[in-house]
Design a protein around this motif. Structure first.
Motif, short mmCIF file in Angstrom:
data_model
loop_
_atom_site.label_atom_id
_atom_site.label_comp_id
_atom_site.label_asym_id
_atom_site.label_seq_id
_atom_site.Cartn_x
_atom_site.Cartn_y
_atom_site.Cartn_z
N LEU A 204 -27.35 4.36 -24.16
CA LEU A 204 -26.03 4.74 -23.64
C LEU A 204 -25.56 3.74 -22.57
CD1 LEU A 204 -26.33 8.62 -23.34
CD2 LEU A 204 -25.03 7.33 -25.04
N VAL A 205 -26.50 3.26 -21.76
CA VAL A 205 -26.17 2.23 -20.77
C VAL A 205 -25.77 0.93 -21.47
CG1 VAL A 205 -27.07 0.81 -18.88
CG2 VAL A 205 -27.69 3.23 -19.03
N VAL A 206 -26.53 0.58 -22.49
CA VAL A 206 -26.22 -0.63 -23.27
C VAL A 206 -24.83 -0.53 -23.89
CG1 VAL A 206 -26.87 -1.95 -25.33
CG2 VAL A 206 -28.63 -1.19 -23.72
N TRP A 207 -24.54 0.62 -24.49
CA TRP A 207 -23.23 0.82 -25.11
C TRP A 207 -22.11 0.75 -24.08
CZ3 TRP A 207 -21.65 0.59 -29.95
CH2 TRP A 207 -22.55 0.81 -30.99
N ARG A 271 -28.55 -4.84 -33.42
CA ARG A 271 -27.63 -4.76 -32.28
C ARG A 271 -27.41 -6.13 -31.64
NH1 ARG A 271 -23.64 -1.87 -31.05
NH2 ARG A 271 -22.87 -3.99 -31.28
N ALA A 272 -28.47 -6.90 -31.47
CA ALA A 272 -28.36 -8.20 -30.82
C ALA A 272 -27.55 -9.19 -31.67
CB ALA A 272 -29.76 -8.77 -30.55
N LEU A 335 -18.70 9.07 -23.68
CA LEU A 335 -18.83 7.87 -22.85
C LEU A 335 -18.01 6.71 -23.41
CD1 LEU A 335 -22.63 8.10 -21.97
CD2 LEU A 335 -20.67 8.68 -20.54
N THR A 336 -17.87 6.66 -24.75
CA THR A 336 -16.95 5.68 -25.34
C THR A 336 -15.54 5.93 -24.85
OG1 THR A 336 -18.32 5.52 -27.34
CG2 THR A 336 -16.05 4.73 -27.50
N GLY A 337 -15.18 7.21 -24.75
CA GLY A 337 -13.86 7.56 -24.23
C GLY A 337 -13.68 7.14 -22.79
N VAL A 338 -14.72 7.31 -21.98
CA VAL A 338 -14.64 6.91 -20.57
C VAL A 338 -14.32 5.42 -20.46
CG1 VAL A 338 -15.97 6.60 -18.44
CG2 VAL A 338 -16.18 8.73 -19.75
N MET A 361 -13.86 -14.39 -20.53
CA MET A 361 -15.13 -14.66 -19.87
C MET A 361 -15.78 -13.37 -19.38
SD MET A 361 -15.54 -17.83 -20.29
CE MET A 361 -17.01 -18.01 -19.28
N MET A 362 -14.99 -12.48 -18.83
CA MET A 362 -15.52 -11.20 -18.37
C MET A 362 -16.07 -10.39 -19.54
SD MET A 362 -13.52 -8.19 -16.26
CE MET A 362 -12.37 -7.92 -17.61
N SER A 363 -15.33 -10.36 -20.63
CA SER A 363 -15.74 -9.61 -21.82
C SER A 363 -17.06 -10.14 -22.38
CB SER A 363 -14.65 -9.70 -22.89
OG SER A 363 -15.09 -9.12 -24.10
N ALA A 364 -17.14 -11.46 -22.57
CA ALA A 364 -18.35 -12.06 -23.13
C ALA A 364 -19.56 -11.86 -22.21
CB ALA A 364 -18.12 -13.55 -23.38
N SER A 365 -19.34 -11.91 -20.90
CA SER A 365 -20.44 -11.72 -19.96
C SER A 365 -21.03 -10.32 -20.05
CB SER A 365 -19.96 -11.99 -18.53
OG SER A 365 -19.52 -13.32 -18.38
N LEU A 366 -20.19 -9.32 -20.19
CA LEU A 366 -20.67 -7.95 -20.29
C LEU A 366 -21.46 -7.73 -21.58
CD1 LEU A 366 -17.56 -6.01 -18.93
CD2 LEU A 366 -19.83 -6.10 -17.89
N VAL A 367 -20.98 -8.33 -22.68
CA VAL A 367 -21.70 -8.21 -23.95
C VAL A 367 -23.06 -8.89 -23.84
CG1 VAL A 367 -21.69 -8.78 -26.40
CG2 VAL A 367 -19.58 -8.06 -25.28
N LEU A 368 -23.12 -10.05 -23.18
CA LEU A 368 -24.39 -10.76 -22.99
C LEU A 368 -25.36 -9.93 -22.16
CD1 LEU A 368 -26.17 -13.27 -23.22
CD2 LEU A 368 -24.99 -14.19 -21.20
N ILE A 369 -24.87 -9.34 -21.08
CA ILE A 369 -25.75 -8.51 -20.23
C ILE A 369 -26.31 -7.32 -21.01
CG2 ILE A 369 -25.78 -6.98 -18.21
CD1 ILE A 369 -23.65 -8.86 -16.97
N SER A 370 -25.46 -6.71 -21.84
CA SER A 370 -25.92 -5.56 -22.64
C SER A 370 -27.04 -5.98 -23.60
CB SER A 370 -24.76 -4.96 -23.42
OG SER A 370 -24.39 -5.76 -24.53
N THR A 371 -26.99 -7.21 -24.08
CA THR A 371 -28.04 -7.71 -24.98
C THR A 371 -29.33 -7.96 -24.22
OG1 THR A 371 -26.28 -8.79 -26.26
CG2 THR A 371 -28.55 -9.44 -26.74
N LEU A 372 -29.23 -8.50 -23.02
CA LEU A 372 -30.42 -8.76 -22.21
C LEU A 372 -31.13 -7.47 -21.82
CD1 LEU A 372 -29.05 -11.61 -19.88
CD2 LEU A 372 -30.51 -11.83 -21.91
#
Length: 389
Positions: A204-207, A271-272, A335-338, A361-372
């Motif tokens: 859920l945190v990753v999502w 997912r990755a 949480l998707t709604g939030v 840049m902000m969008s890509a950074s968040l996706v990268l963090i979720s993968t890590l």
């Protein structure tokens, strides 16, 4: 019946992906907060979906009947929007209401899939209906753009209303699915699963990270090329072709392979890989600076969207027993709604003050963090692969 339901759903999806926002921009010139609210309204529906599942447990009706009722209500919102060609406020209210009602039933379809699709081929079966839906979106994204330029948006939104009614009819024709009755309603009872299932909680945190990144950029796909301020200012047919047809063609080509991959490959690896496509597509779309870059970026995003759609809909079937899938999915949808409510507001604020490159840049950074965050699980999957073989 699910394949048949995918046809009207594909038509209606063009409202959320492109044309509701395009009308808001080019017909009514709505302010940023209204455009952001239209995009976020579907996410409000996902917030409400948490309570929909609990309500079903209390009143005892079938999952099918509640989903159908929500889509009938959605049709009334589209009709309201269609009948307001000179009233921007009524258009805004009708469109938002339609999207709220349509999204409120999202977890219910996951429960139907869990009941009627066998575990070993659930991803493949879902991908077939997703491919049909994507074919319709791709065709409609191009033809609707031509239509709206010549006929206005009223006939289109009446068609959307008919599409939601068609969806309702199809789900009512499916074998009914019922949940175990509860003596009393505990609105947030489904959140107990977060504390009981650590893998579920971490995902859920990753999502949340991934979703905030994706939805922030997604909210601006139409704005970026439809608003002349950012250098493109495309008309309806070209905007629809780029933001609906191209990604849906990529979706069509790759969704069945993604379904097979979902059934056969460990979850975290899938997912990755999907995340990699999301990051690359977003950066190319916003930073490329040409029509070719727009097309390439949105195509890569479409490939990611096809895999992401399967993961979003079916991942809880891997982590919950049959009876609890709807509850797990309702937490996920809530949480998707939030994030879906927050992301468009962030997106329109950031692009107004910092520009589209900052959003990318902000969008890509968040996706990268979720993968890590899931990197330990990915490593564990590789280590265990020989044992599984």
């Amino acid at each position: 019946m699910e394949l048949l339901r995918s046809i009207p759903q594909g038509v209606v999806e063009t409202a959320a992906t492109t044309f509701a926002v395009f009308v808001a921009i080019r017909v009514f010139n709505l302010p940023p907060w209204m455009k952001g609210s239209i995009i976020a309204s579907g996410s409000v529906g996902l917030l409400l979906s948490l309570f929909v599942v609990q309500l079903i447990r209390r009143i005892g009706c079938s999952v099918n009947s509640v989903a159908a009722s929500l889509w009938v209500l959605s049709s009334t919102g589209f009709i309201t929007a269609a009948l307001s060609p000179e009233n921007p406020t009524l258009y805004f209210v009708g469109t938002c209401f339609a999207f709220v009602c349509m999204a409120s039933g999202a977890p219910l379809m996951a429960q139907i899939y869990r009941k009627h699709y066998a575990d070993e081929k659930r991803g493949h079966l879902f991908s077939l209906s997703a491919m049909v839906r994507a074919c319709v979106v791709a065709l409609a994204g191009w033809t609707v753009g031509l239509w709206i330029e010549r006929q206005g948006f009223t006939p289109l939104f009446l068609t959307y209303a008919g599409g939601t009614l068609g969806m309702a009819a199809c789900v009512m024709a499916m074998a009914p699915v019922r949940l175990r009755l509860s003596n009393r309603i505990r609105w947030f009872d489904a959140f107990n699963h977060v504390g009981q299932n650590r893998a579920f909680a971490k995902l859920l945190v990753v999502w949340m990270l991934l979703g905030l990144g994706n939805l922030t950029s997604w909210a601006l796909f139409v704005e970026f090329i439809g608003n002349p301020v950012y250098g493109f200012g495309f008309d309806a047919d070209r905007t629809g072709f780029i933001t609906s047809t191209i990604p849906m063609l990529a979706f069509i080509v790759t969704v069945v392979p993604w379904g097979l991959i979902f059934d056969r490959m460990p979850f975290y690896r899938v997912r990755a890989v999907v995340n990699l496509f999301f990051m690359t597509g977003t950066l190319i779309y916003f930073l490329g600076g040409s029509v070719f870059a727009l097309c390439l970026g949105i195509a890569l995003h479409g490939i990611a969207r096809s895999g992401g759609n399967i993961l979003w809909t079916l991942w809880t079937t891997r982590f919950a027993d049959e009876e609890r899938v709807g509850e797990y999915q309702s937490v996920h949808s809530f949480l998707t709604g939030v994030r879906g409510v927050i992301a468009p507001m962030i997106a329109f604020t950031v692009i107004q003050y910092l520009g589209p490159k900052s959003v990318a840049m902000m969008s890509a950074s968040l996706v990268l963090i979720s993968t890590l965050v899931i990197l330990p699980e990915i490593i564990s999957e590789f280590r265990n692969a020989p044992k599984e073989a």
